[in-house]
Design an enzyme around this catalytic site. Structure first.
Site, PDB file in Angstrom:
ATOM      1  N   CYS A 116      -9.609  61.234  53.029  1.00  0.00           N
ATOM      2  CA  CYS A 116     -10.394  62.046  53.959  1.00  0.00           C
ATOM      3  C   CYS A 116     -10.810  61.268  55.209  1.00  0.00           C
ATOM      4  O   CYS A 116     -11.355  61.846  56.148  1.00  0.00           O
ATOM      5  CB  CYS A 116     -11.622  62.611  53.252  1.00  0.00           C
ATOM      6  SG  CYS A 116     -11.178  63.628  51.836  1.00  0.00           S
ATOM      7  N   HIS A 258     -16.471  64.544  58.688  1.00  0.00           N
ATOM      8  CA  HIS A 258     -15.530  65.090  57.709  1.00  0.00           C
ATOM      9  C   HIS A 258     -16.231  66.248  56.992  1.00  0.00           C
ATOM     10  O   HIS A 258     -17.369  66.102  56.526  1.00  0.00           O
ATOM     11  CB  HIS A 258     -15.125  63.987  56.733  1.00  0.00           C
ATOM     12  CG  HIS A 258     -14.448  64.496  55.519  1.00  0.00           C
ATOM     13  ND1 HIS A 258     -13.421  65.411  55.579  1.00  0.00           N
ATOM     14  CD2 HIS A 258     -14.656  64.240  54.199  1.00  0.00           C
ATOM     15  CE1 HIS A 258     -13.032  65.688  54.354  1.00  0.00           C
ATOM     16  NE2 HIS A 258     -13.762  65.000  53.503  1.00  0.00           N
ATOM     17  N   ASN A 288     -13.213  71.535  51.868  1.00  0.00           N
ATOM     18  CA  ASN A 288     -12.832  70.172  52.243  1.00  0.00           C
ATOM     19  C   ASN A 288     -11.308  70.091  52.367  1.00  0.00           C
ATOM     20  O   ASN A 288     -10.601  70.133  51.367  1.00  0.00           O
ATOM     21  CB  ASN A 288     -13.357  69.216  51.164  1.00  0.00           C
ATOM     22  CG  ASN A 288     -12.971  67.770  51.398  1.00  0.00           C
ATOM     23  OD1 ASN A 288     -12.114  67.453  52.218  1.00  0.00           O
ATOM     24  ND2 ASN A 288     -13.603  66.883  50.657  1.00  0.00           N
TER      25      ASN A 288
HETATM   26  N1  COA Z   1     -20.416  75.681  39.255  1.00  0.00           N
HETATM   27  C1  COA Z   1     -21.494  75.694  38.472  1.00  0.00           C
HETATM   28  N2  COA Z   1     -22.019  74.580  37.934  1.00  0.00           N
HETATM   29  C2  COA Z   1     -21.428  73.418  38.210  1.00  0.00           C
HETATM   30  C3  COA Z   1     -20.282  73.335  39.029  1.00  0.00           C
HETATM   31  C4  COA Z   1     -19.764  74.533  39.553  1.00  0.00           C
HETATM   32  N3  COA Z   1     -18.706  74.568  40.343  1.00  0.00           N
HETATM   33  N4  COA Z   1     -19.914  72.048  39.125  1.00  0.00           N
HETATM   34  C5  COA Z   1     -20.786  71.340  38.408  1.00  0.00           C
HETATM   35  N5  COA Z   1     -21.714  72.168  37.853  1.00  0.00           N
HETATM   36  C6  COA Z   1     -22.831  71.839  37.014  1.00  0.00           C
HETATM   37  C7  COA Z   1     -22.681  70.516  36.322  1.00  0.00           C
HETATM   38  O1  COA Z   1     -21.928  70.650  35.134  1.00  0.00           O
HETATM   39  C8  COA Z   1     -24.119  70.136  36.049  1.00  0.00           C
HETATM   40  O2  COA Z   1     -24.539  70.819  34.916  1.00  0.00           O
HETATM   41  P1  COA Z   1     -25.483  70.102  33.829  1.00  0.00           P
HETATM   42  O3  COA Z   1     -26.735  69.767  34.582  1.00  0.00           O
HETATM   43  O4  COA Z   1     -25.648  71.141  32.786  1.00  0.00           O
HETATM   44  O5  COA Z   1     -24.724  68.885  33.393  1.00  0.00           O
HETATM   45  C9  COA Z   1     -24.869  70.747  37.227  1.00  0.00           C
HETATM   46  O6  COA Z   1     -23.984  71.707  37.815  1.00  0.00           O
HETATM   47  C10 COA Z   1     -25.272  69.744  38.286  1.00  0.00           C
HETATM   48  O7  COA Z   1     -24.168  68.952  38.546  1.00  0.00           O
HETATM   49  P2  COA Z   1     -24.276  67.797  39.581  1.00  0.00           P
HETATM   50  O8  COA Z   1     -22.963  67.074  39.618  1.00  0.00           O
HETATM   51  O9  COA Z   1     -25.517  67.023  39.365  1.00  0.00           O
HETATM   52  O10 COA Z   1     -24.438  68.646  40.917  1.00  0.00           O
HETATM   53  P3  COA Z   1     -24.812  68.102  42.321  1.00  0.00           P
HETATM   54  O11 COA Z   1     -26.059  68.708  42.780  1.00  0.00           O
HETATM   55  O12 COA Z   1     -24.664  66.611  42.416  1.00  0.00           O
HETATM   56  O13 COA Z   1     -23.652  68.729  43.205  1.00  0.00           O
HETATM   57  C11 COA Z   1     -21.524  68.171  44.175  1.00  0.00           C
HETATM   58  C12 COA Z   1     -22.293  68.451  42.895  1.00  0.00           C
HETATM   59  C13 COA Z   1     -20.083  67.885  43.811  1.00  0.00           C
HETATM   60  C14 COA Z   1     -21.596  69.409  45.056  1.00  0.00           C
HETATM   61  C15 COA Z   1     -22.187  66.958  44.900  1.00  0.00           C
HETATM   62  O14 COA Z   1     -22.330  65.889  44.016  1.00  0.00           O
HETATM   63  C16 COA Z   1     -21.383  66.516  46.077  1.00  0.00           C
HETATM   64  O15 COA Z   1     -21.301  67.193  47.072  1.00  0.00           O
HETATM   65  N6  COA Z   1     -20.782  65.308  46.016  1.00  0.00           N
HETATM   66  C17 COA Z   1     -19.891  64.846  47.067  1.00  0.00           C
HETATM   67  C18 COA Z   1     -18.520  65.358  46.764  1.00  0.00           C
HETATM   68  C19 COA Z   1     -17.598  65.265  47.916  1.00  0.00           C
HETATM   69  O16 COA Z   1     -17.911  65.649  49.003  1.00  0.00           O
HETATM   70  N7  COA Z   1     -16.403  64.745  47.637  1.00  0.00           N
HETATM   71  C20 COA Z   1     -15.359  64.610  48.593  1.00  0.00           C
HETATM   72  C21 COA Z   1     -15.636  63.486  49.508  1.00  0.00           C
HETATM   73  S1  COA Z   1     -14.283  63.244  50.545  1.00  0.00           S
END
Ligand code: COA
Length: 332
Positions: A116, A258, A288
């Site tokens: 990315c 990004h 993304n």
């Molecule tokens: N729908 C519903 N629930 C979901 C889910 C989805 N698509 N994906 C994950 N969950 C759940 C998880 O299982 C977790 O459940 P639990 O608490 O029962 O274990 C809960 O939601 C919270 O998960 P968590 O990973 O803590 O969520 P978060 O608030 O950190 O958000 C992202 C997750 C991925 C949105 C966030 O971490 C993020 O944006 N990270 C950066 C990712 C990124 O941009 N990557 C590319 C970079 S180039």
């Protein structure tokens, strides 16, 4: 310093998106998720996805063609084509295929892989060839079809990604250098946070020689770690580049990060004290799109008339590797 001064001017932009659209509601029929969860955690509402019949090369060439037209030059005037991608149609790269599709007969073409961060790494690479005087006209395309490498049963990743291509033309200028500053970085110690590794199947050739055949695994990610990394490193690298460019935060007209997640964009802008109205975002419509995300957002803002001549744009890419970087430039 007129005459032989070799500055970089960004003179054209283009974009291309697959026609298929997958809404958040559609995703909730595939995995256990909801429109509300995706919107509030990421800002994404829909993503464009390439059909099986669509190719990365074709998508990238469409974006490239638009950028060349805006620059007011023709494909046969291109000296170099850089394709920033992690998802080429061919393991050996797709740059040359795009060169042929565009009819850029004089250009040399190669692929650049920095996930990315690919667009920012590509912009820096393009500018080196221009500043050294080797090339006059460089086409930089950021294009990815991550939908090919997503595990569509993994709700923690499949909701995030989309497909697309964006492009810019960089030209040598004897006027002021419009690339005001840059920095690119890698940290392989955090490689496992986000990857799609080769998955080998051992194959024995003789009693003493064995090799491995295989494919790549689907994308896996530690979302929280990547979030933490982005929110810490992106403001830091932008501040460093602003310092190098001798610019204050107030002099930045537009922030184009990004397009991974609206929350990351908001947090970075907040840390830099850049007001929300200066953030350019289209993550809601595309998700993304990896190396495509910055040039796609840039191209839309230029064509909407938001970005005007002379505007100062701070851009930053971040992602797998881990890699990150920033560049500050002025639109033509
Ligand atoms: N729908 C519903 N629930 C979901 C889910 C989805 N698509 N994906 C994950 N969950 C759940 C998880 O299982 C977790 O459940 P639990 O608490 O029962 O274990 C809960 O939601 C919270 O998960 P968590 O990973 O803590 O969520 P978060 O608030 O950190 O958000 C992202 C997750 C991925 C949105 C966030 O971490 C993020 O944006 N990270 C950066 C990712 C990124 O941009 N990557 C590319 C970079 S180039």
């Amino acid at each position: 310093m007129k005459g032989n001064y070799r500055g970089v001017a960004i003179t054209g932009s283009g974009g291309a998106k697959p026609s298929q659209v997958l809404q958040n509601q559609d995703l909730s029929q595939i995995v256990d998720t909801s429109d509300e969860w995706i919107r509030t955690r990421t800002g994404i509402r829909q993503r464009h996805l390439a059909k099986p019949s669509e190719s990365l090369s074709e998508l990238a060439a469409r974006a490239g063609k638009e950028a060349i037209a805006m620059a007011g030059i023709t494909p046969d005037q291109m000296d170099l084509i850089i394709l920033a991608t992690s998802t080429p149609d061919d393991l050996f790269g797709s740059g040359s295929k795009i060169q042929n599709l565009l009819g850029a007969n004089k250009a040399v073409a190669f692929d650049l892989t920095a996930a990315c961060s690919g667009f920012v790494f590509g912009l820096v690479t393009a500018s080196q060839f221009i500043r050294t005087g080797v090339y006059q006209n460089v086409l930089l395309i950021g294009a990815d079809i991550l939908s090919r490498w997503v595990d569509w049963s993994d709700r923690s990743t499949c909701v995030l990604f989309g497909d697309g291509a964006g492009a810019v033309v960089c030209q040598r200028t004897e006027e002021k250098d419009n690339l005001l500053g840059f920095e690119i970085c890698s940290d392989g110690s955090q490689n496992a946070c986000l990857n799609a590794p080769y998955c080998p199947t051992p194959a024995t050739l003789t009693s003493e020689v064995s090799v491995s055949k295989g494919t790549y695994e689907a994308i896996t990610m530690n979302g929280r770690e990547v979030y933490r990394f982005a929110v810490a490193k992106v403001p830091e690298v932008i501040e460093k580049v602003l310092f190098r460019a001798q610019l204050s935060v107030e002099q930045v007209d537009w922030l184009i990060l990004h397009q991974a997640n609206q929350r990351i964009m908001d947090a970075v802008a907040n840390r830099l004290t850049i007001p929300p109205e200066k953030i350019i975002s289209n993550v809601a419509s595309y998700g993304n799109t990896s190396a495509a995300s910055i040039p796609l957002a840039l191209n839309e803002a230029i064509r909407q008339g938001k970005i005007k001549s002379g505007d100062v744009i701070a851009t930053s890419g971040f992602g797998a590797g881990l890699t990150w970087g920033a560049a500050i430039f002025q639109w033509r």
